[in-house]
Write an enzyme that holds these catalytic residues in place. Structure first.
Site, PDB file in Angstrom:
ATOM      1  N   THR A 102     -10.631  -3.900  11.126  1.00  0.00           N
ATOM      2  CA  THR A 102     -10.147  -3.185   9.576  1.00  0.00           C
ATOM      3  C   THR A 102     -10.695  -2.736   8.851  1.00  0.00           C
ATOM      4  O   THR A 102      -9.998  -2.548   7.699  1.00  0.00           O
ATOM      5  CB  THR A 102      -8.897  -4.185   9.446  1.00  0.00           C
ATOM      6  OG1 THR A 102      -9.889  -5.539   8.837  1.00  0.00           O
ATOM      7  CG2 THR A 102      -7.530  -4.521  10.428  1.00  0.00           C
ATOM      8  N   LYS A 125      -0.194  -2.693  -1.096  1.00  0.00           N
ATOM      9  CA  LYS A 125       0.054  -2.882   1.081  1.00  0.00           C
ATOM     10  C   LYS A 125       0.189  -4.687   1.307  1.00  0.00           C
ATOM     11  O   LYS A 125      -0.214  -5.302   0.031  1.00  0.00           O
ATOM     12  CB  LYS A 125      -1.384  -2.214   1.112  1.00  0.00           C
ATOM     13  CG  LYS A 125      -1.313  -0.898   0.655  1.00  0.00           C
ATOM     14  CD  LYS A 125      -2.589  -0.528   0.976  1.00  0.00           C
ATOM     15  CE  LYS A 125      -3.816  -1.176   0.174  1.00  0.00           C
ATOM     16  NZ  LYS A 125      -5.385  -0.776   0.127  1.00  0.00           N
ATOM     17  N   GLY A 136     -12.024  -0.656   6.687  1.00  0.00           N
ATOM     18  CA  GLY A 136     -11.865   1.398   5.998  1.00  0.00           C
ATOM     19  C   GLY A 136     -10.190   1.351   6.468  1.00  0.00           C
ATOM     20  O   GLY A 136     -10.265   2.423   5.840  1.00  0.00           O
ATOM     21  N   THR A 137     -10.029   0.085   6.232  1.00  0.00           N
ATOM     22  CA  THR A 137      -7.733   0.676   6.232  1.00  0.00           C
ATOM     23  C   THR A 137      -7.212   0.867   5.276  1.00  0.00           C
ATOM     24  O   THR A 137      -6.855   2.143   5.020  1.00  0.00           O
ATOM     25  CB  THR A 137      -7.481  -0.952   6.978  1.00  0.00           C
ATOM     26  OG1 THR A 137      -8.637  -1.330   8.157  1.00  0.00           O
ATOM     27  CG2 THR A 137      -6.124  -0.144   6.940  1.00  0.00           C
ATOM     28  N   GLY A 138      -7.944   0.162   4.025  1.00  0.00           N
ATOM     29  CA  GLY A 138      -7.092   0.811   2.859  1.00  0.00           C
ATOM     30  C   GLY A 138      -7.335   2.034   2.547  1.00  0.00           C
ATOM     31  O   GLY A 138      -6.753   3.114   2.041  1.00  0.00           O
ATOM     32  N   CYS A 139      -8.873   2.598   2.795  1.00  0.00           N
ATOM     33  CA  CYS A 139      -9.405   3.803   2.462  1.00  0.00           C
ATOM     34  C   CYS A 139      -8.980   4.887   3.209  1.00  0.00           C
ATOM     35  O   CYS A 139      -8.302   6.057   2.965  1.00  0.00           O
ATOM     36  CB  CYS A 139     -11.396   3.979   2.834  1.00  0.00           C
ATOM     37  SG  CYS A 139     -11.864   2.943   2.153  1.00  0.00           S
TER      38      CYS A 139
END
Length: 277
Positions: free
Chosen positions: A211, A177, A213-216
């Site tokens: 942002t 990412k 929690g974006t990866g979750c």
């Protein structure tokens, strides 16, 4: 989608975020908004908000496995998402238990919260290797990719190479990412496969502090879409679109890195692919 179609069963194995922005809570929101059925195995409980992590209590590895077994032995799962682990023993036991799981596994190697708080120690990170060996796809951000490949710093132009090295080392597809990369106008995510195939996905960068929690969200969306039997590349595109829209609709809560607006994303689940009954 037919009203009688069964939703994809998605098991999220991750930590709990008391403020609701990341972890299990973000996963449940994402899976639900995409039309899936969310189940959970909680690895750790955090006292957390947009400003940081105030405390962490890891659950015992055995109890984490009890939760996993309760879900898989009864309802079953079409896909699994793994996030925050809590301990190296949890990583090891999960790798052993899920080695025979027939569906896709999305592993988000969570190490640091958006606020900067550390969520995995060195011993736990060392245990990630076993999970990468059984995962379908692993979704590190740039700092995580640097740690997993043992590189001090990865330049934007070297992201493909680092992702390829990790993919070949563990026999897993790697979605590197680009949110932490230096490009101020675009976010470019890059995927590498063990066979050496490469692809990239890009969208304009959103200027926002919300942002958390974006990866979750991205990994949970990807697991859900793979649970619908979407081809990987298409699933990544849809998952990125869902996450981008959730950032755009952030409710602007909190004084720090605020949560996403999952509740505002009316992104219909795919109608051309259905999970196993």
């Amino acid at each position: 989608m037919s009203e009688t179609a069964s939703p994809p069963r998605i098991l999220s194995i991750a930590g709990s975020d008391s403020s609701g922005g990341a972890g299990i809570q973000a996963d449940i929101k994402t899976v639900t908004m995409l039309g899936g059925y969310a189940m959970t195995a909680i690895t750790a409980i955090t006292a957390q908000n947009t400003r940081g992590v105030q405390g962490v209590e890891a659950l015992s590895p055995e109890f984490v496995l009890d939760q996993v077994e309760s879900c898989l032995s009864d309802i079953g799962a079409d896909a699994i998402k793994i996030g925050m682990l809590g301990s190296p023993d949890t990583a090891r036991l999960l790798a052993e238990r899920l080695d025979t799981f027939a569906g896709p596994i999305v592993f988000d190697p969570v190490m640091v919260a958006t606020s900067g708080s550390v969520l995995a120690d060195e011993e736990t990170i060392a245990g990630f290797a076993a999970l990468m060996q059984i995962a379908t796809i692993v979704t590190p951000n740039k700092p995580e990719l640097e740690i997993l490949t043992g590189r001090d710093e990865i330049a934007d132009e070297d992201m493909f190479d680092a992702a390829r090295v990790l993919a070949e080392r563990h026999g897993v597809q790697v979605l590197a990412k680009g949110g932490h990369a230096g490009d101020e106008t675009q976010v470019v995510d890059r995927i590498a496969t063990p066979s050496g195939k490469l692809a990239s996905f890009a969208h304009s960068r959103i200027e926002t502090r919300h942002t958390h929690g974006t990866g979750c969200t991205l990994s949970a969306a990807l697991a859900t879409l793979l649970g619908y039997r979407q081809p990987l590349t298409h699933a990544i595109r849809l998952a990125r679109g869902f996450t981008h829209a959730a950032i755009m609709h952030a409710p602007e809560f909190g004084e720090g890195a605020g949560p996403l607006g999952h509740q505002a994303v009316r992104n219909p689940a795919p109608s051309d692919q259905q999970p196993n009954s």
